[in-house]
Scaffold this motif. Sequence first.
Motif, PDB file in Angstrom:
ATOM      1  N   PHE A 104       0.844  -1.195   0.000  1.00  0.00           N
ATOM      2  CA  PHE A 104       0.000   0.000   0.000  1.00  0.00           C
ATOM      3  C   PHE A 104       0.878   1.243   0.000  1.00  0.00           C
ATOM      4  CE2 PHE A 104       0.339  -1.743   4.314  1.00  0.00           C
ATOM      5  CZ  PHE A 104       0.979  -0.701   4.983  1.00  0.00           C
ATOM      6  N   PHE A 105       0.232   2.391  -0.271  1.00  0.00           N
ATOM      7  CA  PHE A 105       0.879   3.689  -0.181  1.00  0.00           C
ATOM      8  C   PHE A 105       0.061   4.570   0.742  1.00  0.00           C
ATOM      9  CE2 PHE A 105       2.330   2.042  -4.261  1.00  0.00           C
ATOM     10  CZ  PHE A 105       3.698   2.286  -4.186  1.00  0.00           C
ATOM     11  N   ASP A 106       0.767   5.407   1.517  1.00  0.00           N
ATOM     12  CA  ASP A 106       0.124   6.273   2.499  1.00  0.00           C
ATOM     13  C   ASP A 106       0.322   7.744   2.132  1.00  0.00           C
ATOM     14  OD1 ASP A 106      -0.782   4.185   4.105  1.00  0.00           O
ATOM     15  OD2 ASP A 106       1.055   4.149   5.300  1.00  0.00           O
ATOM     16  N   TYR A 107      -0.741   8.522   2.319  1.00  0.00           N
ATOM     17  CA  TYR A 107      -0.712   9.963   2.098  1.00  0.00           C
ATOM     18  C   TYR A 107      -1.023  10.636   3.439  1.00  0.00           C
ATOM     19  CZ  TYR A 107      -0.683   8.713  -2.829  1.00  0.00           C
ATOM     20  OH  TYR A 107      -0.342   8.189  -4.061  1.00  0.00           O
ATOM     21  N   TYR A 108       0.011  11.218   4.053  1.00  0.00           N
ATOM     22  CA  TYR A 108      -0.072  11.783   5.400  1.00  0.00           C
ATOM     23  C   TYR A 108      -0.183  13.307   5.356  1.00  0.00           C
ATOM     24  CZ  TYR A 108       1.485   7.564   7.977  1.00  0.00           C
ATOM     25  OH  TYR A 108       1.588   6.317   8.551  1.00  0.00           O
ATOM     26  N   SER A 109      -0.810  13.868   6.388  1.00  0.00           N
ATOM     27  CA  SER A 109      -0.656  15.293   6.683  1.00  0.00           C
ATOM     28  C   SER A 109      -0.438  15.440   8.180  1.00  0.00           C
ATOM     29  CB  SER A 109      -1.885  16.094   6.235  1.00  0.00           C
ATOM     30  OG  SER A 109      -3.014  15.815   7.043  1.00  0.00           O
ATOM     31  N   PHE A 110       0.482  16.341   8.539  1.00  0.00           N
ATOM     32  CA  PHE A 110       0.773  16.676   9.928  1.00  0.00           C
ATOM     33  C   PHE A 110       0.497  18.164  10.090  1.00  0.00           C
ATOM     34  CE2 PHE A 110       3.439  13.135   8.671  1.00  0.00           C
ATOM     35  CZ  PHE A 110       3.159  12.209   9.665  1.00  0.00           C
ATOM     36  N   ILE A 111      -0.383  18.513  11.043  1.00  0.00           N
ATOM     37  CA  ILE A 111      -0.919  19.871  11.110  1.00  0.00           C
ATOM     38  C   ILE A 111      -0.642  20.467  12.478  1.00  0.00           C
ATOM     39  CG2 ILE A 111      -2.990  21.283  10.844  1.00  0.00           C
ATOM     40  CD1 ILE A 111      -4.152  19.018   9.117  1.00  0.00           C
ATOM     41  N   ASP A 112       0.166  21.523  12.487  1.00  0.00           N
ATOM     42  CA  ASP A 112       0.467  22.277  13.701  1.00  0.00           C
ATOM     43  C   ASP A 112      -0.569  23.385  13.813  1.00  0.00           C
ATOM     44  OD1 ASP A 112       1.431  23.787  15.758  1.00  0.00           O
ATOM     45  OD2 ASP A 112       3.364  24.249  14.826  1.00  0.00           O
ATOM     46  N   GLN A 113      -1.576  23.179  14.655  1.00  0.00           N
ATOM     47  CA  GLN A 113      -2.720  24.077  14.680  1.00  0.00           C
ATOM     48  C   GLN A 113      -2.525  25.303  15.556  1.00  0.00           C
ATOM     49  OE1 GLN A 113      -5.828  21.135  15.643  1.00  0.00           O
ATOM     50  NE2 GLN A 113      -6.471  21.282  13.505  1.00  0.00           N
ATOM     51  N   ASP A 114      -1.535  25.274  16.470  1.00  0.00           N
ATOM     52  CA  ASP A 114      -1.246  26.474  17.249  1.00  0.00           C
ATOM     53  C   ASP A 114       0.041  27.148  16.786  1.00  0.00           C
ATOM     54  OD1 ASP A 114       0.709  24.799  18.208  1.00  0.00           O
ATOM     55  OD2 ASP A 114       0.021  24.827  20.290  1.00  0.00           O
ATOM     56  N   GLN A 115       0.630  26.621  15.694  1.00  0.00           N
ATOM     57  CA  GLN A 115       1.841  27.163  15.090  1.00  0.00           C
ATOM     58  C   GLN A 115       2.971  27.313  16.121  1.00  0.00           C
ATOM     59  OE1 GLN A 115       0.953  29.883  11.549  1.00  0.00           O
ATOM     60  NE2 GLN A 115      -0.691  30.442  12.959  1.00  0.00           N
ATOM     61  N   ASP A 116       3.069  26.308  16.975  1.00  0.00           N
ATOM     62  CA  ASP A 116       4.111  26.258  18.004  1.00  0.00           C
ATOM     63  C   ASP A 116       4.733  24.872  17.955  1.00  0.00           C
ATOM     64  OD1 ASP A 116       5.737  26.224  20.215  1.00  0.00           O
ATOM     65  OD2 ASP A 116       4.204  26.896  21.622  1.00  0.00           O
ATOM     66  N   ALA A 117       5.973  24.789  17.442  1.00  0.00           N
ATOM     67  CA  ALA A 117       6.632  23.496  17.319  1.00  0.00           C
ATOM     68  C   ALA A 117       6.932  22.863  18.669  1.00  0.00           C
ATOM     69  CB  ALA A 117       7.933  23.651  16.523  1.00  0.00           C
ATOM     70  N   GLY A 118       6.840  23.640  19.736  1.00  0.00           N
ATOM     71  CA  GLY A 118       7.130  23.105  21.059  1.00  0.00           C
ATOM     72  C   GLY A 118       5.963  22.384  21.691  1.00  0.00           C
ATOM     73  N   THR A 119       4.775  22.488  21.092  1.00  0.00           N
ATOM     74  CA  THR A 119       3.617  21.748  21.595  1.00  0.00           C
ATOM     75  C   THR A 119       3.159  20.777  20.517  1.00  0.00           C
ATOM     76  OG1 THR A 119       2.042  23.377  20.765  1.00  0.00           O
ATOM     77  CG2 THR A 119       2.917  23.717  22.991  1.00  0.00           C
ATOM     78  N   GLY A 120       2.489  19.710  20.918  1.00  0.00           N
ATOM     79  CA  GLY A 120       2.034  18.725  19.947  1.00  0.00           C
ATOM     80  C   GLY A 120       3.067  17.630  19.734  1.00  0.00           C
ATOM     81  N   GLY A 121       2.771  16.750  18.785  1.00  0.00           N
ATOM     82  CA  GLY A 121       3.601  15.574  18.563  1.00  0.00           C
ATOM     83  C   GLY A 121       4.470  15.682  17.329  1.00  0.00           C
ATOM     84  N   SER A 122       5.333  14.707  17.151  1.00  0.00           N
ATOM     85  CA  SER A 122       6.235  14.660  16.002  1.00  0.00           C
ATOM     86  C   SER A 122       5.744  13.623  15.000  1.00  0.00           C
ATOM     87  CB  SER A 122       7.651  14.303  16.449  1.00  0.00           C
ATOM     88  OG  SER A 122       7.705  12.970  16.917  1.00  0.00           O
ATOM     89  N   ALA A 123       6.081  13.856  13.744  1.00  0.00           N
ATOM     90  CA  ALA A 123       5.724  12.882  12.712  1.00  0.00           C
ATOM     91  C   ALA A 123       6.381  11.542  12.981  1.00  0.00           C
ATOM     92  CB  ALA A 123       6.135  13.419  11.346  1.00  0.00           C
TER      93      ALA A 123
END
Length: 566
Positions: free
Chosen positions: A348-367
């Motif tokens: 299979f092939f995967d099409y991902y999107s990773f979305i930083d919704q608060d535009q702060d790389a210090g919060t949220g998870g990593s790909a």
Amino acid sequence: MRSRTWFSTLIALAMASGTAPAQVFSVPVRWCVVADDADGDGQPDPGEQGAPAFTNPGNVGEVDADNVLWRRHERPSDAVFIPEAEVTFRSAIYNIVEDPTLRFPIIPDPMPDPTGDPFWLYGDILHPEDSEFEWNAVYNACVDAWRDDHGVEDIGVVVINANHVYDLTGDSQPGAAVVGGRSMVLRDNAYLLPSSPLYNMDSFPVADHVDKHFGHEMGHALAGLGHTCGDQNLMRNGRTDTDGDGLVDNIHLSTGIGEGEFPNCTGSVDQIQRIRDSAQATPGCKHAGTDTDCTMLSDVRADRIRDAPLPFLDLSTFTATNAGASSRLVHQPMGPLDRRRFIGRGHFFDYYSFIDQDQDAGTGGSADALGVPIGFQGAELATRVRVRIGPQGFSFAPTVWRFTAGSFQEVRDRRIRAFAFPMVAVSEATRRHLTDRITLELPTAVFGPGVVNFRVQAAVVAASRDSVQVLDLLDEDRERPGRSFRWRSPTFPVCSVAPGTAPRRGAITVHSTGLLPNRPVHLIFGDRHVANGHAGADGSVSITTAIPAGARDGQHLITVGTDGTA
């Protein structure tokens, strides 16, 4: 470059019936012209080549490319779409664009000599029937110019003015459109406008005085209309001259007409309702004469192309759309899904999107936490569409994760779905499956109802049980922070006319607000320059003029233009 910013409204002349007009919808057009503007001054200089709209706008009686392109949608607005469907077209440049030059983009020819044949000139585009690459390349260049230079999001319809649109034999086609894809390419109208010195009656015995081909391709691109057989209908192939005056007559729309290729048309399609419904559902649509949005918001980013091993793995654009209750995230690759490449069970092939919704790389998870080895940090939301092949064809499995309590948690909601929408280019002679839009749809409540500005990194991944290989990225480097997206409503200047109904030679006053302050302006009736004025310090202007003596009954386009902008 001298150009103009145009803002439009409508006026109704006395009508035979007393029926009140429906709401008129105004749809933006993101125009681009294909030319070699080497010094970037917007003016043709010695040695610069391209479509006549750029190299010699005087062919069609204009002073610059901006005016040529504007007239290309003013004529069919006034002659066809306003009187018959109550839809009009306008420039996509609005009040908070980020480019001070304010003119339609001039983009380079991505393949100046595709085959080595002597007929190729700079600005010619190879018909998508023969090459999806040049189509995608010129489309991406236009999208990039509007988004990166002007700061204009995914609004309205992308229309590219080429020199010629050639097939491999050198036959010049009027243009082509992606059905329902809000994009099209057109041959320069200097070759068909009867007043142009480039018009050749022997080659084109029926002249196009209203830019029928703009309207025809717009029917495909905006509303997904098909070809039809009626010799008066806009969607009939070619130009028919039923009254023998040498001018195109098939410029009308129908509330019930069969579709197909002449002479075989069947069924009954309400073209007018389809156009109105599609206009209202187009990002950037406004209720004409107001700054009231019709429906959805959207943004798009183009990727570098030809940097992945296969077209369907080569990301061309990524689009994020907010339609109110639902949102869509769309990967559009360079070519359609190829079932021959899905080899072996479990592949299979995967099409991902990773979305930083608060535009702060210090919060949220990593790909990387989801097994995708790129350096993107700070994602509050992640999505994946897994594409497989089975006995019934392709399947599309959606997964959505939200970063909660220090890790990604899968969101389970039956309204989340994934699918691919085929993008088909159509012209007078052919249809070509260009690509598939691989789409994940989710409730806006799941996406985040208050999120309007965000960063996105999209990835195309070859995955198996044993390995993960990143094949393409929207933001090219694995350590890059992603691309900025936003959902915002364009704010256009508006104008109104008093009285709303007037006789020929009757006086009208046009009032416009939101223009550039302290600048000269002029007023267009249909596509005819009729008056001038000057905006005040608050950007408003009132101009009194008269209805032209030869105006037809019905609604007409009134355009107020600020000199020196587009």
